[in-house]
Enzyme design. Sequence first.
Site, PDB file in Angstrom:
ATOM      1  N   SER A  63       0.799  -1.227   0.000  1.00 43.23           N
ATOM      2  CA  SER A  63       0.000   0.000   0.000  1.00 43.23           C
ATOM      3  C   SER A  63       0.832   1.278   0.000  1.00 43.23           C
ATOM      4  O   SER A  63       0.317   2.340  -0.308  1.00 43.23           O
ATOM      5  CB  SER A  63      -0.952   0.021   1.203  1.00 43.23           C
ATOM      6  OG  SER A  63      -0.221   0.131   2.405  1.00 43.23           O
TER       7      SER A  63
ATOM      8  N   HIS B 122       1.179   4.346   6.748  1.00 40.65           N
ATOM      9  CA  HIS B 122       0.574   5.212   5.739  1.00 40.65           C
ATOM     10  C   HIS B 122       0.990   6.658   5.950  1.00 40.65           C
ATOM     11  O   HIS B 122       1.518   7.018   6.996  1.00 40.65           O
ATOM     12  CB  HIS B 122      -0.949   5.098   5.761  1.00 40.65           C
ATOM     13  CG  HIS B 122      -1.448   3.867   5.087  1.00 40.65           C
ATOM     14  ND1 HIS B 122      -2.766   3.503   5.102  1.00 40.65           N
ATOM     15  CD2 HIS B 122      -0.818   2.902   4.371  1.00 40.65           C
ATOM     16  CE1 HIS B 122      -2.923   2.370   4.429  1.00 40.65           C
ATOM     17  NE2 HIS B 122      -1.751   1.985   3.975  1.00 40.65           N
TER      18      HIS B 122
ATOM     19  N   ASP C  32      -7.956   6.204   4.578  1.00 35.55           N
ATOM     20  CA  ASP C  32      -8.041   5.064   5.504  1.00 35.55           C
ATOM     21  C   ASP C  32      -9.282   5.021   6.391  1.00 35.55           C
ATOM     22  O   ASP C  32      -9.331   4.226   7.319  1.00 35.55           O
ATOM     23  CB  ASP C  32      -6.815   5.059   6.428  1.00 35.55           C
ATOM     24  CG  ASP C  32      -5.538   4.756   5.678  1.00 35.55           C
ATOM     25  OD1 ASP C  32      -5.613   4.317   4.521  1.00 35.55           O
ATOM     26  OD2 ASP C  32      -4.469   4.958   6.259  1.00 35.55           O
TER      27      ASP C  32
END
Length: 172
Positions: free
Chosen positions: A49, A90, A115
């Site tokens: 990701s 992230h 998210d």
Amino acid sequence: MLSGLANPRQAAVQLMNFGLILSTAFMMWKGLSVITDSPSPIVVVLSGSMEPAFQRGDLLFLWNRNVVAETSVGEIVVYNVKGKDIPIVHRIVRKFGKGPEAKLLTKGDNNVSDDTELYASGQDYLVRKDIIGSVFAYIPFVGYVTILLSEHPWLKTVMLGLMGLVVVLQRE
């Protein structure tokens, strides 16, 4: 060949050496946790990701002592979702407010959306206390061993068996 088993004193020494190695590793981990102010100062990237910034298997070093500056947009952070024990790596894409109660929105560089669906039920944003740490350094692909061991549990048994065999057959 099985000299450690024939001599109880040598077997005890080997057992104590093994214990010292384990306790040293534990103390180093806890020392890093105190220095970085993070419960998990080193994490492995488990998914793609965050590509191209980080690849699956990269080993990340975290820092959680933002004494001078606040967490900012663009910073790559690691956080845990309440009720799940998997760290998520992230980037912060939005920040609302200032200080420890600022609301933070994160997104993976390789993901289409933010998210909000990953957060706990009823949680729309992260706050600073949800963050385990900010990424300050990494080593590419070193953590891939961890991924292999969790995806193929039989490898753990093989590795432990080989390590045990080396300890038993080792001569000093």
